[in-house]
Design a protein around this motif. Structure first.
Motif, PDB file in Angstrom:
ATOM      1  N   ARG A   1      37.513  32.224 -24.769  1.00 24.00           N
ATOM      2  CA  ARG A   1      38.139  32.045 -23.466  1.00 24.00           C
ATOM      3  C   ARG A   1      39.583  31.573 -23.615  1.00 24.00           C
ATOM      4  O   ARG A   1      40.512  32.100 -22.978  1.00 24.00           O
ATOM      5  CB  ARG A   1      37.328  31.030 -22.651  1.00 24.00           C
ATOM      6  CG  ARG A   1      37.659  30.913 -21.148  1.00 24.00           C
ATOM      7  CD  ARG A   1      38.871  30.048 -20.823  1.00 24.00           C
ATOM      8  NE  ARG A   1      38.806  28.680 -21.243  1.00 24.00           N
ATOM      9  CZ  ARG A   1      38.427  27.631 -20.473  1.00 24.00           C
ATOM     10  NH1 ARG A   1      38.078  27.845 -19.237  1.00 24.00           N
ATOM     11  NH2 ARG A   1      38.456  26.401 -20.950  1.00 24.00           N
TER      12      ARG A   1
ATOM     13  N   ALA B   1      28.573  35.391 -23.206  1.00 22.63           N
ATOM     14  CA  ALA B   1      29.108  34.657 -22.054  1.00 22.63           C
ATOM     15  C   ALA B   1      28.380  35.081 -20.782  1.00 22.63           C
ATOM     16  O   ALA B   1      28.089  34.250 -19.908  1.00 22.63           O
ATOM     17  CB  ALA B   1      30.608  34.902 -21.919  1.00 22.63           C
TER      18      ALA B   1
ATOM     19  N   HIS C   1      32.205  30.151 -27.187  1.00 21.52           N
ATOM     20  CA  HIS C   1      32.492  30.615 -25.818  1.00 21.52           C
ATOM     21  C   HIS C   1      33.906  30.216 -25.401  1.00 21.52           C
ATOM     22  O   HIS C   1      34.713  31.062 -25.001  1.00 21.52           O
ATOM     23  CB  HIS C   1      31.467  30.017 -24.854  1.00 21.52           C
ATOM     24  CG  HIS C   1      31.753  30.291 -23.415  1.00 21.52           C
ATOM     25  ND1 HIS C   1      31.256  31.402 -22.754  1.00 21.52           N
ATOM     26  CD2 HIS C   1      32.493  29.617 -22.491  1.00 21.52           C
ATOM     27  CE1 HIS C   1      31.676  31.390 -21.501  1.00 21.52           C
ATOM     28  NE2 HIS C   1      32.427  30.313 -21.312  1.00 21.52           N
TER      29      HIS C   1
ATOM     30  N   VAL D   1      30.482  37.578 -28.525  1.00 19.79           N
ATOM     31  CA  VAL D   1      30.647  36.323 -27.782  1.00 19.79           C
ATOM     32  C   VAL D   1      30.836  36.608 -26.288  1.00 19.79           C
ATOM     33  O   VAL D   1      30.316  35.880 -25.441  1.00 19.79           O
ATOM     34  CB  VAL D   1      31.834  35.514 -28.340  1.00 19.79           C
ATOM     35  CG1 VAL D   1      32.122  34.299 -27.472  1.00 19.79           C
ATOM     36  CG2 VAL D   1      31.547  35.069 -29.778  1.00 19.79           C
TER      37      VAL D   1
END
Length: 413
Positions: A202, A167, A198, A163
Motif C-alpha cells: 500500500r 488484500a 499489506h 499481496v
C-alpha cells in the motif's frame, strides 16, 4: 519522584464512561495506560498499579500486554490476589502459563501459582471456545502463500500481485467478521507479517517513483488498492478496543516514506567533551505532525514514547550517565576523535579501534545497569521487596520501545 495521577484525567474517565456506555471510545483507555507506563519507568509501581486498576475498572476490553504489565506491578507491590486474577484473565486470552516462568512473575506466592495451575485447563478451554478456527485457517493460508513466494524469491511483480489479491480477502474477512476476539497469532489478534506485507505494498504504491514502480504497466495498472486498504477498518478496531495502537502503528509503518505519517524517533548524544546529553529530533513543526498522526491511531506522543525506552529511563540521562567511566575506558584503548580522524575508515586499525570502543561501551553499560537496585514497600505485608537490577525488572514488562538512536562522542584529545 512520585507523580500523582491528574485529577482531571480521572474525572475525564468517569464522565466518559457514563456518557458512552454503549460504545466507548478507547482513546481515554490508551491515555490512561500511557500514564501507567510512564509511572512504571519512574519506578513508581504503586501508582502504576492504581492507574492500571482504574483503566480496567472503566473499560471492559483489556489488552493482553496491559494485563501483563499490570500483573507485574501488582506482584511487585504485594497485591497478590489482584495479580492472580489478572494472570488468570491472561490465560483466557491465550497466554501459555509456562511463558510466565520469569524472575518477577515467580515472586507471586507459590500457593497462588498452584491455584492458577489447577484452573489452567478450564481457563484454557475458555480461550479455545473463543477461537474461530475457520477465520484462523484463512489467515494461515495467506501467511503460507506469502512465505512460499518469499522463500522461492519470485519476481516482485508476481509477489505484489499475490499481496494485492490477499488484500481483497483480508478486507472482506475483517469487514464481515471483525477482529478475532482473542489473540490467535501468539499475542496478536492478526498475523503481523501479513499486515506488514499489506501495508508495505500500500505504501509503495503511494510513492511509485521512489519505489521503482511503473503504474502504467501490469500488474500495477489494474490495482486499485484504495478499495481494499485495511487502514479504515483497523483504525475503527483500535478505537473500539479490539486492536492495540502499537500493533496498528507497527504494521502501517512498513515502507512508509510520507513525512506526515512517521511514528517519530530521537537521537541522543552523550558528549564526553562537555559531559552533556543532548537530544536531536525533528523540527517542532514536524514533531507536531508526528504527534497528530500518532494520536490519530491511538498512540502516545513521541516524547512520552521516548521516555518509555529502558536506556533513556535508566542510562542515557544527564543525572546518571557514567561520563567519567567512559572517558577512562576510551583513554585506556587510545580512542578519541583526533586519532579516529587520522585513520581511514577502510583501515584495519580503524576497525580494530572501533571494535574496542564498542566493547568499552557495552561493558560500561552492563556494569552500570547491574548496580542500580532499590527496595519497594509492599501493600500486603510488612516486608519490602528488593529489586536487584532495574533493567532486569523493566525487561519483563511488555512495552513498545521507541526508535531511539544513541551516540557517544569521544574526547577531542
Amino acid at each position: 519522584m512520585k507523580y500523582p495521577i491528574a485529577f482531571t484525567l480521572l474525572l475525564h474517565i468517569t464522565l466518559f464512561s457514563v456518557s458512552a456506555q454503549t460504545e466507548p471510545n478507547y482513546r481515554v483507555y490508551y491515555d490512561t495506560i500511557n500514564q501507567a507506563e510512564l509511572r512504571v519507568f519512574e519506578l513508581n509501581f504503586h501508582e502504576a498499579y492504581n492507574t492500571y486498576k482504574q483503566a480496567f475498572s472503566t473499560f471492559e476490553k483489556r489488552h493482553l500486554n496491559d494485563l501483563h504489565n499490570a500483573s507485574l506491578c501488582a506482584i511487585v507491590i504485594g497485591e497478590h490476589a489482584q495479580a492472580k486474577e489478572w494472570i488468570m484473565e491472561m490465560i483466557t486470552k491465550g497466554v501459555d502459563i509456562n511463558t510466565l516462568n520469569t524472575r518477577y512473575f515467580k515472586k507471586l506466592p507459590e500457593p497462588m501459582w498452584e491455584e492458577i495451575r489447577q484452573s489452567n485447563s478450564s481457563l484454557r478451554a475458555i480461550y479455545l471456545s473463543r477461537v474461530d478456527s475457520s477465520y484462523m485457517a484463512i489467515l494461515d493460508t495467506l501467511r503460507a502463500r506469502e512465505q512460499d513466494w518469499l522463500i522461492k524469491r519470485r519476481a516482485k511483480e508476481s509477489y505484489d500481485s499475490l499481496v494485492y489479491g490477499h488484500a481483497k480477502v483480508l478486507h472482506a474477512l475483517i469487514s464481515e467478521r471483525g477482529i478475532p476476539p482473542v489473540p490467535i497469532f501468539n499475542r496478536h489478534h492478526l498475523p503481523l507479517d501479513v499486515l506488514l506485507h499489506h501495508f508495505g505494498l500500500r505504501n509503495q504504491l503511494k510513492f511509485p517513483k521512489e519505489n521503482g514502480i511503473e503504474l502504467n504497466v501490469e500488474p500495477y495498472r489494474s490495482m486499485d488498492f484504495s478499495r481494499y486498504d485495511l487502514e479504515p477498518l483497523l483504525r475503527h478496531a483500535v478505537f473500539n478496543g479490539d486492536l492495540s495502537p502499537q500493533f496498528l502503528g507497527l504494521a502501517m509503518s512498513h515502507s512508509e516514506v510520507d513525512s506526515t505519517r512517521q511514528l517519530g524517533g530521537f537521537t541522543l548524544c552523550a558528549d564526553l567533551n562537555t559531559k552533556t546529553i543532548t537530544q536531536e529530533s525533528a523540527s517542532e513543526e514536524n514533531l507536531k505532525q508526528i504527534d497528530q498522526y500518532r494520536q490519530s491511531i491511538g498512540l502516545e506522543s513521541a516524547h512520552d514514547a521516548a521516555k518509555k525506552n529502558i536506556k533513556i529511563a535508566l542510562y542515557f540521562n544527564q543525572e546518571s550517565f557514567p561520563f567519567d567511566v567512559h572517558i577512562r575506558g576510551f583513554k585506556e584503548i587510545g580512542y578519541n576523535l583526533k586519532v579516529m580522524k587520522t585513520l581511514e575508515p577502510i583501515n584495519e586499525e580503524f576497525h580494530t579501534l572501533a571494535k574496542k570502543s564498542i566493547s568499552v561501551i557495552i561493558e560500561t553499560e552492563e556494569f552500570f545497569l547491574k548496580n542500580n537496585g532499590f527496595r519497594i514497600k509492599r501493600n500486603s505485608d510488612k516486608e519490602d521487596i528488593s529489586i536487584e537490577n532495574n533493567q532486569d525488572l523493566l525487561k519483563e514488562f511488555r512495552f513498545s520501545q521507541s526508535i531511539v538512536s544513541y551516540f557517544i562522542i569521544p574526547e577531542s584529545l
